[in-house]
Each structure stands twice: as C-alpha cells, then as structure tokens.
Design a protein around this motif. Structure first.
Motif, PDB file in Angstrom:
ATOM      1  N   ASP A 672     -15.289  -4.537  -8.317  1.00  0.00           N
ATOM      2  CA  ASP A 672     -16.037  -3.512  -7.835  1.00  0.00           C
ATOM      3  C   ASP A 672     -14.931  -2.495  -7.196  1.00  0.00           C
ATOM      4  N   ALA A 673     -13.704  -2.704  -7.592  1.00  0.00           N
ATOM      5  CA  ALA A 673     -12.486  -2.027  -6.873  1.00  0.00           C
ATOM      6  C   ALA A 673     -12.734  -0.448  -7.283  1.00  0.00           C
ATOM      7  N   ALA A 674     -13.005   0.053  -8.520  1.00  0.00           N
ATOM      8  CA  ALA A 674     -13.318   1.348  -8.722  1.00  0.00           C
ATOM      9  C   ALA A 674     -14.568   1.938  -8.094  1.00  0.00           C
ATOM     10  N   ALA A 715      -4.883  -1.652 -13.401  1.00  0.00           N
ATOM     11  CA  ALA A 715      -5.969  -2.270 -14.419  1.00  0.00           C
ATOM     12  C   ALA A 715      -7.199  -2.085 -14.042  1.00  0.00           C
ATOM     13  N   PRO A 716      -8.256  -2.519 -14.933  1.00  0.00           N
ATOM     14  CA  PRO A 716      -9.574  -2.028 -14.733  1.00  0.00           C
ATOM     15  C   PRO A 716      -9.880  -2.239 -13.236  1.00  0.00           C
ATOM     16  N   ASP A 717      -9.586  -3.378 -12.773  1.00  0.00           N
ATOM     17  CA  ASP A 717     -10.035  -3.947 -11.370  1.00  0.00           C
ATOM     18  C   ASP A 717      -8.907  -4.054 -10.420  1.00  0.00           C
ATOM     19  N   ARG A 718      -7.870  -3.273 -10.563  1.00  0.00           N
ATOM     20  CA  ARG A 718      -6.772  -3.472  -9.704  1.00  0.00           C
ATOM     21  C   ARG A 718      -5.969  -1.868  -9.530  1.00  0.00           C
ATOM     22  N   GLU A 792       3.977  -0.218 -16.213  1.00  0.00           N
ATOM     23  CA  GLU A 792       4.845  -1.465 -15.644  1.00  0.00           C
ATOM     24  C   GLU A 792       5.888  -2.012 -16.879  1.00  0.00           C
ATOM     25  N   GLY A 793       7.158  -2.379 -16.213  1.00  0.00           N
ATOM     26  CA  GLY A 793       8.174  -2.447 -17.348  1.00  0.00           C
ATOM     27  C   GLY A 793       9.184  -3.113 -16.373  1.00  0.00           C
ATOM     28  N   ARG A 794      10.543  -3.022 -16.615  1.00  0.00           N
ATOM     29  CA  ARG A 794      11.610  -3.304 -16.105  1.00  0.00           C
ATOM     30  C   ARG A 794      12.732  -2.421 -15.769  1.00  0.00           C
ATOM     31  N   ILE A 795      13.150  -2.572 -14.747  1.00  0.00           N
ATOM     32  CA  ILE A 795      14.378  -1.715 -14.494  1.00  0.00           C
ATOM     33  C   ILE A 795      15.737  -2.624 -14.174  1.00  0.00           C
ATOM     34  N   CYS A 796      16.774  -2.526 -14.635  1.00  0.00           N
ATOM     35  CA  CYS A 796      17.886  -3.391 -14.289  1.00  0.00           C
ATOM     36  C   CYS A 796      17.453  -4.898 -14.370  1.00  0.00           C
ATOM     37  N   GLY A 797      16.430  -4.944 -15.201  1.00  0.00           N
ATOM     38  CA  GLY A 797      15.797  -6.379 -15.350  1.00  0.00           C
ATOM     39  C   GLY A 797      14.942  -6.620 -14.288  1.00  0.00           C
ATOM     40  N   ALA A 798      14.768  -5.917 -13.137  1.00  0.00           N
ATOM     41  CA  ALA A 798      13.707  -6.230 -12.176  1.00  0.00           C
ATOM     42  C   ALA A 798      12.434  -5.692 -12.831  1.00  0.00           C
ATOM     43  N   PRO A 799      11.298  -6.389 -12.377  1.00  0.00           N
ATOM     44  CA  PRO A 799      10.090  -5.962 -12.752  1.00  0.00           C
ATOM     45  C   PRO A 799       9.611  -4.707 -11.787  1.00  0.00           C
TER      46      PRO A 799
END
Lengths: 994, 97
Positions: A672-674, A715-718, A792-799
């Motif tokens: 029910d987050a949204a 995400a849909p719930d986040r 969402e991805g990585r920068i300098c290998g960090a999430p």
C-alpha cells in the motif's frame, strides 16, 4: 591561632589529624571531622560575613544545612572555587582557602555597612518604590547599582576543573535521613531482603544522635547504638548507605533526585568525580528528614555569637567546641534546656531565659536547676548588646498583665536561641502531598500523601526519641511490605514549646530591627509593613518582602514569617497558608546537574562520511539541527563573500560538488506504499513510474506546509523519500502517526535511511562529463536519463541510486551511495572533475543558487502558516485526489481569502544593498506608527550570477504587486525595493534539462 | 518524571515517550463532507479536563508504537494504558488528591 575554644576532650573530631586552612588569609587549624563552622568557632571566630542588604555583621547560626548567614567562598584550587558555601556544611579539608563575602574593602571595615544606617529607607518594596523613573535609568544606572550593592558571593570565572558523574538506581525503599527515625526505618525495611537505599546529607549518618549526651537507646549510650546499627546495616547486601547525599528533588511517580558529594572532603580524589547525581526510582519513600529549629525574633537577633540553641549543643557535643564561655539560652521551649545542661557540663557559664511561665515548663526546669543552671522564667528578650559580636542579652520579665518589667542585661559572648521546631516538610510538599496544620505542634505537618510515601519522626512533628524510633521502624517495615514493630527503650526527651512570633518588647516598634529572614535581611517590621500596604496572600508578601526567597528557602524563617502575617491580619495561621516548597531542597551545583554533558558531549554532533574531507580542505562549518555542515570552502585570503561568489560562479560555469548527505531519507515500502504516499503528500503518486522522481509537498492537517523533498519510486511497492535536513525526524513521526493511528489497515512500513546513504550532488554544465567515466550500468544520455529520473546502478563499482535532480537549476545529479563508500566516491568525482575545475561548495552557495531560481526552503520561506498557493506551488496539488492530509483545510475560509502573503522577488533600488532577512515591508514609509506591515524578507543574498543583490519575500497579495515599489526596513532607515518575479535566473528553466 | 506503562515494553521513564494530545479524536472518513465549523473543531478544539483524560502517547525512544492512556491530570496517575484503536477497561473518572 590556637583552638582556644576547643574542649579538652569529647566530640567526634579526630584530634590526631590536625587540618589547616585559611580564612580571609589567616591560617586556621581544626581537626578532621570538623566543618568550617566548627573549626572557626574552635578558634573563636564568629563574625564571618556581611548580610545581603544592610551589610550587617553576621555569624554562624546553625550547625546544619539550614544555615542562612555564614556563607563563604571556598576554593580548593584553580577552577575549584565556588561562592555561597554554608560554613556549617563544608567539611574541613587541608588547604581550603575560604573568604567572607559581600563587603568592600574588608570584612571588618565595609563601606556598604552605611546601608544599615539608612535602613529606615530600605523598607519592604524599597526597590520597587525607588528605582522607577526615569525609564532610561533602568538599564544603565539602577540595575548596575543594585547589582553591585546587593548580592551574595561572586561567581567563579574559570571553567570547572572537576568531573561530575550521574547514576540511575532503583530500590524498593528509599529512606531519606539517617537520624534515629531513618535508621530504624532502614533496619526494618532491610529485614525483609528488599532493596533499601538510605541517604543522609551529613558527612556521617546519625542525625541528632551525633550530638547526643546522656541519651540512651535500649540501655546503651546513643552513640553506641548508632555505631552498632550502622554496622548492622552496612553488613546487609541489600542496603546502600549514602552519607553526604542530599535529596534535593521529589518528582512524579517516586522519582527522586539527589546529589552525593563524593570527593570535596578528600585531598586526592584519585580520579573519582566531585559529585554524583543520583536519580532513584523508589517503590516507597520514607521521609525521615527531621525538623528545623526556629530562631526567636527580637531586636538585633542577628549579631555574631547568636546561634540556634540546638546548634550550640551540636558544636559542644559533636565537635568538642564551646561557642562561648558565657552563654545565655533564650527559649520558649524545653529542648534548649538540654543544650544548656550540656554547655554547663562542658564548662560554660550558662543562664536560661525562658518566655514561658514557670508553671508552663516541664521536667526540663528541675533538670536544669539540678545541673546548676540559672533559669529565668517568664522573661522576654528585648535585644542584644554588641556589634560584631554579641556582648550581652537584654532580658526583661513579662508581668502577669502582659506588661514588660525592668530590663536587665545578661553579659555573655554567645546566645543560644530556640523558638521551637518546624518539621522538615519540604520533600513531602514537593511530592505534592497535602500539608495539614497541627495546632498543638504549631506546625504544618504531612497530611495526605500523593505518592507511595510515608513521613515519620520529627519530620511529622514527633520529637520524642522513643516514638521516633518506633514509628520509623514500623514505617520502614510497612514500606517493605511487612508489619513488624519494635518497642525501643530510651531515655526521656525534653519536648514541648510555646509558639511565639515576635518576642514581647517595650521598645518602639518602629525602631526595632528584629530579623526573620537572615539571608535576605527581612525584619518583622518589613512584613508588617507589607501587610499594611495591602498584601494579604502569603505568596504576595513573600515576593514583596523577599522573605523565604533566599538560597536557604526560608528554612529557619518561614514559620516566623507566616506567624507575623497571620497576627497582622488577625487570622488563624492555617488560613494564611504556606508558600510552595520547590526543588532544590538545598542549593545544588550546576556541575552535578550537567554531569558529563559538557564540551563535546554537551549535545551530540552528527557528521557525514565526507566531513573529514571537508575539514582537510579548509571548510568552514555551520550547525544545521545536530549536523555540522560544510558552509563554504575559502581559499587562502578569501573571506566568506569572496568564497561564496567564486563557488556560485563555478557551479553555473563548470561544475560543483556538494555534500548532501544530511538530507533526510525515508524508505516507504509495502503493497500500500503508493496509496499511503497519496494520502500523505499533496501530489499524485499512483501513476508515477518506477525510475521516476517527483517533487513532493507535505502539509500538516491544518493545510500549512510541513516539509518538501524529492521522492523517487524505486519499485512499485518502494519509495525513496527525501526530506529537509532538519525535518527528517518530524516527517517520519508525522507519517508514523497517521500510519499507526488513522490507517492501520494500510500495509506499509517506514524506515529511516538517512544514515545509510551518502549523497553527493554534482551540479553544473559539466556534471555529466564529470561522472560519466565513473558510472557503469546506467545510460546517462539526456534521452535515456532525463531530469527527474532515478536509476540504480554502480559508480566506482559501488551500488548507487543515482538521481537526476537539481536544487541549483543546472544539469545535476544527486548520487546516493552506501555511506561507507561516500568518501571514496566523493574523491573519485573530485579527481574526475578536476579537468573541468570542479569546485566543492557549501550550504551558503547552495542557498544562493536555489534563491536565484526562486526555489523555497521550508522553514525559511515558510513558517508554519504558509500554504502551497502562498509560495506559488498550488500546481503541485493533485486536483483529482479526494483526500490527503491537509486538503480539507485548504478550503478553510481564511486560507482562500485574499490578502494572504505570497512569495515574490525583491530588487532593492540599490543593487549592492543586501536586505536583511526578516526585515519588514511597508507600502508607505511615511504612514503613522504603527504601520501596516505587508510582509517580510525571507531570503536575501548578493548574487554573482544575477550580478546584483536579490531577495525573496512574502508580501500580502504579492503576485498582484509585480512592479510596485515597496519599502523595506534597514538599520539605516527604509530602503526602496521593487517587486519582481521570484525566479531571477534562467526563467525558462532550459539549463536544467541540458 | 512519570513512569509510563507501554503496552509493548512495560514501565519506562517519561523521557522515552512523547504525548500526542487527546485520544479518540478520529479523523473524519470523508473530510470533504465536513462543514467548516466541524472541521475547525476537529483541528483545534480539545478537552482539557481536571481529572482523568484519555491521551495518545508514543514510545518514541523505545518500540516506536502509539498507544492510548488514561491519565489523571491532577495527580499524574496513569489509570491504564491500552492499545491504539482499543477502548479503556476502566470507566473511572475519579480524581485523586
């Protein structure tokens, strides 16, 4: 000075351990076990200070914490000096440096003593009546004069060198006071195995037993009983005995606060704290706080050498000190006779002058006469002889008709006075228990308890030793859940007194200076005057005359003051009532209350993962709630203005990097987050796609703006929600409140993630090129990653959760990385951006850049009375939503009325003038005062990018005033300013989409 | 300092809690249908009794849960605490002290 007044034997002092200290520069010797008071008296020193108002010579009056007069400044070394110590409380310690107070140039010759000659003008309310006009004299003339002339000791100027500890404790029974009553209570309570804490303010437990003479308990001398009882208690695992510990506050639900003086009496504390603040939660409190002796009120009763009778006894028996060689005891009761008998036995020449008729006296009369003490019954005290030391007591018989007979002066060097006893009901009263007046005892005693508490012994007016022990024992047992009783066999106690308010006199009442409150210099005459002037409530009389308002809170004086007021009003004493007793019972050091919460521990400081980098790069910091944020990064030779101007240009011309880690972050998760977001924010959320962001605006139920921030749907719930730095906790609380109490059916949970993510804002035309080499898995092209997107991805290998957002109006990214990677990623970005001249910037530049764009800051443009429409954000509101928090209120009549203050821009006519934030705005500076104020400046800066000063303001009907000239207050008068659009730079907003 | 019986955590000191004002003031289900007058009552008007008062409390620095409590505003005695959404067992309105 040798100890000429020390008795050859006796007392509890350790004669094998001489201790030396100084008083006003003279070296004085006493013994271990002495207080400052007993050591001074052993050396014949009575005159130890000047009084508060009249600068009259004052001496030691008491042997306990009720001492009103003998206040000394005590130094135990640098940073260890404090004023207003009661000489009767400070334990003697080698090397103490003590000085008297409230005199100039010296104790013996004091210029301020001239006040005493002018005493007829220093009547009650003198200051109120005198220092009234002209008003301009209040701050500059009157107050400095009054402050210099009156007052007690001088506050220390050095930082306190000592350490203070605190401790929380729980117990089943807390016993306050370890006199006979308290000891009996502790014995009984601990029999049951319950946890008992027993405390006493003195250096050793025992109370009145410490100065007993011929008293016996269960056939043993009182001192032996005391020793055995303490050994017995000490051996019990479930008992904590705390001497040197004052219960100063009795709060709700048996929460009791006390200070333990841990090391003031030892030379080498070995690292132990000076004092310890105890906060005890007790199952039951037994108050066995004893009673306080009342002084007698007669002319010049404040002369050094005039003591309380029981205190004379304590100095003789407990300390082996004779306060005088010829002592007159002036009394209206029995207890002083025992003091007289003991003083006589110690070798003094003793006379008793008793106000009571011979027939009104009890067995004490025969006992004293048998001991060879001369007793004058039916005698009043007219006054004293002597100035810096009492030399004689003027007494006169009171005839049957009430008239005063011929005066007679009894030569003496010490007077012991006793006007009866007052139960120590302070703590009971603090516990909100109701006092009851007992006519036979002439005292307020504990009536109805408000908490799990029992007051016993002298604290409830029981002055008989056997009865105190028995009632203490029974109360202790009952407090621990038992019902044990014990019958103690003791010697007889001399009890009973005749209440007397002011001693009868034949002197002209207008000339008599008979002190009631010794510490605040309040005389019986002052109180009578206050009543004559119309003050009838005791609370008003107290404030007008200041009686009972000194640091001793009127321990010795209250009953006498009440009695005089009652007499003057011709009302019974209980109908006058009593003043309120408030904590602390005795003065408490700030150190004990503060404890370790000082310097760096005063308030917790939050720092970001990038904080140290900023420190290394010379940042100046500013506090923002508990955070320390980098404010600006000056280069050598730059002031704040130059640094901020350079940083502002750098962001718009190249690229800047900013630590946004303090931003509040909340993760809203669940099916029910949204729906929850939809109800909490004005904006629509249901259709926001994952990977997209929206500027969220949050209202309180009253329709006013509470907070704002960018929200990404992960995400849909986040949802990844951001809040203002200062609003993080407030927003989470607000959300939790609705979630738990209004919509518990919603399946959502909220987590604060502020500390989880470091946030690095990279802003400016070169932002993309700066981070591009470091980012993997994310296409940064404008088409793939537009403004208000999140990937969402990585920068300098960090999430990373990489936001394309901007609070500057430039192309910008806010890079969220787990906090532990924050500094490494920051440094990589800094290195990568060097070829573009990357510039770290602080909060000041951030503020200027957003103001150039007209972006609001909640708490700066808003103040809790601002609606979305007021700041031009009505467009954020989802029209289709039936409900959200605050929606209904937006329709309240005064929120839709015209004339509301609206956000506008202001250009001062003088482009170099930076208006003051908070400055008021008017339409016509020539209108009469009070002027109609249209609004105020909310933000104001010198803007290097606009090339002039800019300001944001809220102005009544501001949007309809575009182009108008208004006037803004400045320290030099009104400044002209014109109303402009609040977006000062890149009004079309093209740069942000680059 | 009060001692408060959190329904989740038991007796804990007051400094761990925050009071949220009068309890059982439900947010109208459809605020749009509420008159201005009723809405202003809901927003601003609260009881201030001398005696037993139903209040909302949150164990802010503990379990973080909201709950209800009956507290005597004169004596500060807590008559009982009970979960959010529930009703008190006690019907007392007597005032001690």
């Amino acid at each position: 000075m040798a100890q000429h007044f020390r008795l050859p034997a006796g007392g509890r002092v350790d004669r094998s351990k001489p201790v030396s200290f100084t008083f006003n520069g003279s070296k004085i010797e006493g013994y271990r076990g002495d207080t400052l008071a007993s050591a001074l008296l052993a050396n014949g020193v009575h005159f130890v200070g000047r009084s508060f108002k009249y600068h009259r010579p004052r001496g030691i009056i008491s042997h306990g914490s009720d001492e009103p007069s003998a206040l000394l400044s005590v130094s135990r070394g640098p940073g260890r000096t404090d004023p207003n110590n009661r000489a009767s409380v400070v334990e003697l310690r080698e090397g103490l440096v003590t000085t008297s107070q409230n005199h100039w140039p010296s104790l013996n010759f004091d210029v301020g003593a001239v006040n005493d000659l002018f005493s007829p003008v220093f009547v009650a309310g003198f200051y109120y009546k005198t220092f009234m006009w002209p008003r301009s004299f209040w701050d500059k003339v009157y107050e400095p004069f009054i402050r210099a002339a009156a007052g007690l000791g001088v506050a220390p100027t050095e930082p306190d060198a000592d350490r203070y500890a605190n401790r929380h404790a729980h117990c089943d029974v807390l016993v306050v006071g370890m006199g006979p009553t308290g000891l009996a209570a502790a014995l009984a309570a601990s029999e049951t195995g319950k946890r008992v804490i027993a405390v006493d303010e003195q250096s050793e437990p025992g109370g009145s037993l410490l100065h007993a003479s011929d008293e016996t308990i269960d056939g043993k001398p009182a001192a032996d009983w005391l020793k055995e009882t303490l050994a017995q208690l000490d051996a019990r695992e479930n008992v904590i005995l705390l001497p040197r510990t004052t219960v100063f506050g009795y709060y709700n639900h048996n929460h009791v606060a006390m200070t333990e003086r841990v090391t003031d009496h030892v030379i080498d504390p070995k690292g132990a704290p000076r004092e310890r603040l105890w906060q005890v939660r007790a199952g039951h409190v037994v108050i066995a706080a004893g009673s306080l002796e009342r002084p007698l009120v007669f002319a010049d009763n404040d002369r050094p050498g005039v003591l309380l009778a029981e205190s004379v006894r304590a100095f003789v028996n407990r300390y082996g000190v004779l306060p005088g060689r010829k002592i007159v005891f002036a009394t209206s009761g029995a207890s002083a006779y025992q003091a007289a008998i003991d003083a006589k036995a110690a070798g003094a020449d003793v006379t008793v002058s008793d106000l009571r008729l011979e027939a009104g006296c009890g067995p004490e009369l025969a006992k004293a006469r048998a001991a060879g003490v001369e007793v004058l019954t039916a005698h009043t005290v007219i006054g004293t002889v002597g100035h810096k030391r009492v030399k004689g007591l003027i007494v006169a018989p009171v005839m049957g008709s009430g008239t005063i007979g011929p005066r007679r002066t009894l030569e003496c060097d010490c007077v012991g006075m006793s006007g009866g006893w007052t139960p120590t009901v302070h703590l009971f009263s603090q516990s909100r228990g109701k006092l009851a007046y007992d006519e036979a005892l002439d005292a307020f005693i504990p009536g109805t308890s408000a908490q799990a508490e029992t007051t016993v012994g002298a604290a409830r007016g029981d002055y008989n030793l056997a009865a105190c022990l028995a009632s203490g024992y029974a109360a202790g047992s009952k407090a621990a859940g038992g019902s044990a009783e014990w019958r103690f066999e003791t010697s007889a106690t001399l009890v009973g007194f005749q209440p007397v308010r002011v001693m009868p006199t034949d002197a002209n009442p207008a000339k008599v200076r008979a002190f009631i409150d010794f510490q605040n210099d309040v005389t019986a005459k002052d109180i009578k005057l206050a009543v004559r002037e119309g003050f009838q409530s005791i609370e008003h009389v107290k404030r007008y005359t200041t009686t009972g308002m000194a640091t001793d809170q009127g321990k010795t004086s209250n009953m006498n003051a009440l009695g005089v007021v009652a007499g003057q009003l011709d009302k019974p004493l209980p109908s006058v009532g009593t003043t309120t007793f408030r904590p602390p019972y005795t003065p408490t050091t700030f150190g004990a209350l503060v404890g370790p919460a000082r310097d760096a521990l005063f308030d917790p400081i939050r720092t970001t993962p990038i904080h140290d980098w900023a420190v290394e790069h010379g940042a100046k910091f500013e506090p923002v709630s508990l955070w320390r944020r980098a404010w600006y990064f000056p280069k050598p030779g730059e002031d704040m203005h130059a640094a901020v101007a350079r940083e502002c240009k750098a962001v718009r011309d190249g690229v800047g990097v900013f630590d946004g880690s303090t931003l509040g972050k909340i993760e809203v998760v669940g099916p029910d987050a949204a729906e929850f977001m939809n109800r909490m924010y004005v904006n629509p959320w249901l259709k926001l796609e994952p990977g997209r962001c929206r500027y969220g605006l949050m209202l309180k139920e009253d329709g006013y703006i509470l907070d704002d921030g960018v929200v990404a749907r992960v995400a849909p719930d986040r949802f990844h929600v951001t809040t203002t730095t200062g609003g993080a906790a407030r927003v989470l609380n607000h959300m939790e409140d609705y979630l738990q109490t209004e919509w518990p059916d919603l399946d959502v949970f909220l987590t604060s993630i502020t500390e989880e993510w470091a946030v690095i804002a990279v802003q400016g035309p070169k932002a993309r090129e700066t981070i591009e080499p470091l980012v993997s898995d994310i296409d940064l092209s404008p088409e793939a990653f537009p403004h208000m997107a999140m990937r969402e991805g990585r920068i300098c290998g960090a999430p990373t959760r990489l936001f394309r957002v901007s609070f500057t109006g430039e192309l910008g990214f806010e890079i969220n990385v787990p906090a532990d990677y924050g500094r490494a990623v920051w440094e990589a970005i800094y290195d990568s951006g060097k070829k573009f001249g990357i510039t770290p910037y602080g909060t000041e530049t951030m503020h200027v850049l957003r103001a150039e764009k007209g972006y609001i800051i909640v708490g700066q443009e808003t103040d809790g009375t601002v609606t979305p429409d007021d700041v031009g954000l009505a467009g954020m509101i989802a029209k289709a939503k039936v409900d959200f928090v605050g929606k209904r209120s937006l329709g309240r009549p005064d929120l839709v009325a015209s004339g509301r203050k609206q956000l506008v821009g202001l250009f001062a006519d003088d482009p170099s003038l930076v208006l003051e934030e908070g400055a008021q705005i008017v339409a016509d500076p020539n209108q009469p005062i009070p002027m109609k104020m249209l609004g105020h400046v909310t933000s104001s800066y010198d803007s290097p990018n606009v090339g002039r000063s800019i300001a944001l303001a809220v102005v009544a009907d501001g949007r309809a005033r575009m182009g108008q000239t208004l006037f803004v207050t400045t320290p030099g008068g009104f400044a002209r300013a014109s109303v402009v659009d609040p977006v000062f730079f890149d009004a079309k907003g093209e740069r942000i989409n680059a | 300092m009060l001692l408060i019986d959190c329904p989740c955590c038991g007796l804990r000191p007051e400094t761990e809690f925050r009071c949220g004002g009068q309890a059982h003031v439900a947010r109208p289900a459809t605020p749009a249908d509420v008159t201005d007058k009723d809405w202003s009552e809901y927003l601003f008007v609260r009881e201030n009794p001398r005696g037993v008062h139903a209040e909302r409390w949150i164990h802010q620095h503990g379990c973080g849960r909201w709950f209800n409590a009956l507290r005597d505003t004169v004596s500060d005695r807590f008559v009982e605490t009970y979960p959010m959404g529930g009703d008190p067992k006690s019907t007392t309105t007597e005032t001690r002290l």
